[in-house]
Design an enzyme around this catalytic site. Sequence first.
Site, PDB file in Angstrom:
ATOM      1  N   ASP A  49      39.854  35.054  24.212  1.00 26.62           N
ATOM      2  CA  ASP A  49      40.426  34.442  25.412  1.00 26.62           C
ATOM      3  C   ASP A  49      41.075  33.103  25.082  1.00 26.62           C
ATOM      4  O   ASP A  49      42.232  32.848  25.415  1.00 26.62           O
ATOM      5  CB  ASP A  49      39.323  34.216  26.456  1.00 26.62           C
ATOM      6  CG  ASP A  49      39.328  35.265  27.556  1.00 26.62           C
ATOM      7  OD1 ASP A  49      40.409  35.554  28.077  1.00 26.62           O
ATOM      8  OD2 ASP A  49      38.247  35.784  27.880  1.00 26.62           O
ATOM      9  N   GLU A  72      43.606  30.990  33.075  1.00 30.08           N
ATOM     10  CA  GLU A  72      42.216  31.241  33.447  1.00 30.08           C
ATOM     11  C   GLU A  72      41.257  30.304  32.724  1.00 30.08           C
ATOM     12  O   GLU A  72      40.227  29.921  33.266  1.00 30.08           O
ATOM     13  CB  GLU A  72      41.851  32.702  33.135  1.00 30.08           C
ATOM     14  CG  GLU A  72      40.452  33.068  33.599  1.00 30.08           C
ATOM     15  CD  GLU A  72      40.145  34.538  33.426  1.00 30.08           C
ATOM     16  OE1 GLU A  72      39.143  34.995  33.992  1.00 30.08           O
ATOM     17  OE2 GLU A  72      40.899  35.222  32.717  1.00 30.08           O
ATOM     18  N   ASP A 144      46.704  35.391  32.033  1.00 31.28           N
ATOM     19  CA  ASP A 144      45.336  35.853  31.811  1.00 31.28           C
ATOM     20  C   ASP A 144      45.302  36.376  30.379  1.00 31.28           C
ATOM     21  O   ASP A 144      45.794  37.470  30.099  1.00 31.28           O
ATOM     22  CB  ASP A 144      44.961  36.957  32.800  1.00 31.28           C
ATOM     23  CG  ASP A 144      43.455  37.205  32.823  1.00 31.28           C
ATOM     24  OD1 ASP A 144      42.782  36.777  31.869  1.00 31.28           O
ATOM     25  OD2 ASP A 144      42.964  37.827  33.783  1.00 31.28           O
ATOM     26  N   ILE A 146      42.967  37.480  28.289  1.00 33.63           N
ATOM     27  CA  ILE A 146      42.294  38.779  28.158  1.00 33.63           C
ATOM     28  C   ILE A 146      41.790  39.146  29.545  1.00 33.63           C
ATOM     29  O   ILE A 146      40.737  38.686  29.989  1.00 33.63           O
ATOM     30  CB  ILE A 146      41.122  38.753  27.158  1.00 33.63           C
ATOM     31  CG1 ILE A 146      41.614  38.470  25.748  1.00 33.63           C
ATOM     32  CG2 ILE A 146      40.391  40.093  27.182  1.00 33.63           C
ATOM     33  CD1 ILE A 146      40.518  38.506  24.696  1.00 33.63           C
ATOM     34  N   ASP A 147      42.560  39.954  30.231  1.00 27.15           N
ATOM     35  CA  ASP A 147      42.161  40.441  31.548  1.00 27.15           C
ATOM     36  C   ASP A 147      41.310  41.689  31.335  1.00 27.15           C
ATOM     37  O   ASP A 147      41.751  42.655  30.720  1.00 27.15           O
ATOM     38  CB  ASP A 147      43.401  40.781  32.375  1.00 27.15           C
ATOM     39  CG  ASP A 147      43.039  41.230  33.774  1.00 27.15           C
ATOM     40  OD1 ASP A 147      41.980  40.816  34.271  1.00 27.15           O
ATOM     41  OD2 ASP A 147      43.812  42.012  34.362  1.00 27.15           O
ATOM     42  N   THR A 149      37.646  41.363  30.342  1.00 29.28           N
ATOM     43  CA  THR A 149      36.909  40.984  29.135  1.00 29.28           C
ATOM     44  C   THR A 149      35.774  41.946  28.808  1.00 29.28           C
ATOM     45  O   THR A 149      35.469  42.172  27.637  1.00 29.28           O
ATOM     46  CB  THR A 149      36.357  39.557  29.290  1.00 29.28           C
ATOM     47  OG1 THR A 149      35.720  39.429  30.559  1.00 29.28           O
ATOM     48  CG2 THR A 149      37.474  38.549  29.196  1.00 29.28           C
ATOM     49  N   HIS A 239      33.604  43.990  40.823  1.00 27.79           N
ATOM     50  CA  HIS A 239      35.019  43.701  41.034  1.00 27.79           C
ATOM     51  C   HIS A 239      35.629  44.503  42.172  1.00 27.79           C
ATOM     52  O   HIS A 239      36.768  44.240  42.555  1.00 27.79           O
ATOM     53  CB  HIS A 239      35.810  43.984  39.747  1.00 27.79           C
ATOM     54  CG  HIS A 239      35.479  43.031  38.648  1.00 27.79           C
ATOM     55  ND1 HIS A 239      35.906  43.224  37.356  1.00 27.79           N
ATOM     56  CD2 HIS A 239      34.752  41.889  38.644  1.00 27.79           C
ATOM     57  CE1 HIS A 239      35.462  42.230  36.595  1.00 27.79           C
ATOM     58  NE2 HIS A 239      34.757  41.414  37.365  1.00 27.79           N
ATOM     59  N   LYS A 266      45.503  48.969  35.068  1.00 27.34           N
ATOM     60  CA  LYS A 266      45.598  49.882  36.216  1.00 27.34           C
ATOM     61  C   LYS A 266      46.991  49.827  36.827  1.00 27.34           C
ATOM     62  O   LYS A 266      47.536  50.845  37.256  1.00 27.34           O
ATOM     63  CB  LYS A 266      44.532  49.523  37.252  1.00 27.34           C
ATOM     64  CG  LYS A 266      43.102  49.777  36.788  1.00 27.34           C
ATOM     65  CD  LYS A 266      42.099  49.541  37.888  1.00 27.34           C
ATOM     66  CE  LYS A 266      41.907  48.072  38.177  1.00 27.34           C
ATOM     67  NZ  LYS A 266      41.255  47.345  37.076  1.00 27.34           N
ATOM     68  N   ARG A 280      41.557  47.655  45.361  1.00 26.11           N
ATOM     69  CA  ARG A 280      40.584  46.621  44.975  1.00 26.11           C
ATOM     70  C   ARG A 280      40.213  45.853  46.237  1.00 26.11           C
ATOM     71  O   ARG A 280      40.908  44.932  46.653  1.00 26.11           O
ATOM     72  CB  ARG A 280      41.185  45.693  43.922  1.00 26.11           C
ATOM     73  CG  ARG A 280      40.236  44.581  43.439  1.00 26.11           C
ATOM     74  CD  ARG A 280      40.951  43.704  42.431  1.00 26.11           C
ATOM     75  NE  ARG A 280      40.203  42.517  42.066  1.00 26.11           N
ATOM     76  CZ  ARG A 280      39.634  42.311  40.886  1.00 26.11           C
ATOM     77  NH1 ARG A 280      39.728  43.239  39.948  1.00 26.11           N
ATOM     78  NH2 ARG A 280      38.989  41.192  40.620  1.00 26.11           N
ATOM     79  N   ASP A 293      45.411  37.421  38.100  1.00 23.24           N
ATOM     80  CA  ASP A 293      44.932  38.801  38.031  1.00 23.24           C
ATOM     81  C   ASP A 293      45.915  39.798  38.638  1.00 23.24           C
ATOM     82  O   ASP A 293      45.703  41.012  38.524  1.00 23.24           O
ATOM     83  CB  ASP A 293      43.591  38.939  38.758  1.00 23.24           C
ATOM     84  CG  ASP A 293      42.436  38.376  37.939  1.00 23.24           C
ATOM     85  OD1 ASP A 293      42.520  38.432  36.702  1.00 23.24           O
ATOM     86  OD2 ASP A 293      41.473  37.877  38.544  1.00 23.24           O
TER      87      ASP A 293
END
Length: 743
Positions: A49, A72, A144, A146-147, A149, A239, A266, A280, A293
């Site tokens: 990250d 982030e 981001d 590493i979206d 993690t 989430h 996604k 979501r 995100d």
Amino acid sequence: MSTPTYAAEKQVAIAAVRRACVLTASVFNKLVKQETMTKEDASPVTVGDYAAQAVVNTILGRTFPKDPVVGEEDAADLRQESGKTLRERIVQLASETLAAPLAEGEKEEWGLGPNQAQTSEQLLDAIDRGNYEGGRTGRFWTLDPIDGTKGFLRGEQYAVCLALVVDSRPELGVIGCPNLPVSAADPAGPRGCIFVAVRGQGAYQLALDSPFSAPATRLTIPPSTSETLNFLESVEKAHAKLSFNERVGQVLGITRAPTRMDSQAKYCALARGDGGAYLRMPTGVGYKEKIWDHAAGLILVEEAGGVITDGRGEPLDFGLGRTLGENFGVVAAGKDVHERVIAAIKQAKAEEDVAAQANGSIFKLPPELVRMIFEHFADEQHQFWLVWISTICKALMPEVEAALYRTVAVSSCKNATRLCRALVKRPYRALAVRSLVVYITGGASIKQPLKSALPLLTSLKRLELTVDDPSIFPLLLDAPFRLRTLLTGGYYYPDCVEDILASQPSLQRFSLMFTPRREEPLDLEHARTILRPDILPNLRSLTGWVARFPLTLIKHPYPIVHLALVGATRRDITHAISLFGNTLVTLILIRLIDEQSPPECYWPTYMFRHAHLPKLEYFMVADRYDEHADLPLERETMVIPGLREICPALKTIVWGADGTVIDDLQWDFDGMTSRGWAMTVYARMLFDAIPALERVSIYDDEVAASREVMGEVFTRAEDRTVKGPESASISLDEDMWTLRPET
């Protein structure tokens, strides 16, 4: 002013994301448990990250030094003495990544290539460059590094996500997915993709190892059906509210299992057609989505032809700082299904609200039982009582309104507008509506209110829509409900009727009652209704004004059980019987008799000649003579050979005769008066010919003023003898009464 192309930003962003993907993949292969930290929000943060954010921000700082970054991570923990080991590892990885040889499309002035290693302080400053708080105006980047993690740590899906936001709207997005298969059809095949989108320029998939040279694939979200649609969901239960998603899927009729993966991968899967909708929904009160995100995913989905909003259908707001503020969840889908998903979410949410309030009911009864009690008292006689009790106990308002809104009818634009506003204000009201009648002269002013309300009517089963404005009808094309009954009418035939029917495969009863104000030729080019045999597989009842829609346009023998026609000529009736005769149980006709009608048309059973109606039980006909028609009373034309074989199951005949015919039937065939003599001969002939026949009723249709009329009735007694004529009350079929032009 010309539209910015963001060509330089696009090239830099692709290069930065590719370098970060190479770094994170390398980190995963060497990762040790000690290099993992934990942030306050309980999501793991790896050395990757920090190192990836340092690399991307260094490149952005060299190329666009005035652009701030909303990132982030920050370097506060790394600057502590306790973070020395991790800091040194991050500096080493970031420096090695920046100093790697230039790849195709990269430039040395971006801070890349040999001899471009950075000091520890420079890299920590680069990480902290992501501390920008965002805002409504100006341009900034969201990152981001590493979206996903946890997906990264599992060796599954994660993404490096970079977006350019200008005046609170994402204009450029780049998402790197090192572990995503190049093709969903080959999940075990090559992996590693970069997805890029610039507003107005489309969305593309690039090769991770050669994004500037390998051919790019244009992305377009394909259409979905209930059979092919499925949800793209988060793996982590923290989430997303997965149980809520499951209920939404039930409302939509989704049968495919959801596809679950971490990160904005996604969005990439959705953009290239690997899933039908990304859902979501918030898992708790107070949670606010972070803009990093979703910024890159939003522009990717929109440029692939999709729609992305929050769970209420509102646009995502990237101008409120580091979060999406009051946006309620995130929903992304193709344009063809997005409104349906939003409507399903509103229904599921309304059910939750009703259940929550019912759980606190003073009756301490299951909410389903409370609702059944109130529905029992929802008739006109008890509605006042329901309203009164809801004013005494506010907690019962949802159940009371659910009962009162079950059947709704409006007959003015003003009331229709009020109804639509009430449904939008409290969606649980819309959820309760099962039957809706809109009967309005004009209708243009209700188009926008209806457009807002129709997507909420997910439980609607019966719709009667009679309006003069044909532009209202296209609103039904995208409606989420699955009707069993659709009654349409007005003065102008809409050219989208066939498309509406194609969107309602569950339709069992259909009525087409478009009545012109004046004699107008029918536009047969548009009158294509129900020509195709595949669009109404469940149709069993058909009602139509034949003057506006000739039955000869129907070619497919649908298994019609109930048929009611207005203004039917001999040709129309013959065609209908030839198509539907084998399945008809009920046949209702308002016949048109003119000067061209042969003498045989005097008797209503004439139309059975050469027919085959093995299941017909109820036959009702009302005659309309024009001013030139003058059919004689003849015994020879009365008899139809083979009636026993033609309609062996026929039990009831109701004949609404013209006034002059009623006078004729009082005489015998030689002109001698005898009360009902010709009528009696005809009725007894029918009883003799049809063993199952139980009742023949004849009345003067010209004086019928209600559904209960007086007429002459013949019946078969238990000993098989025929009684009558007797003056008695005759109940007109609902269709016969509502189809009368006078009503």
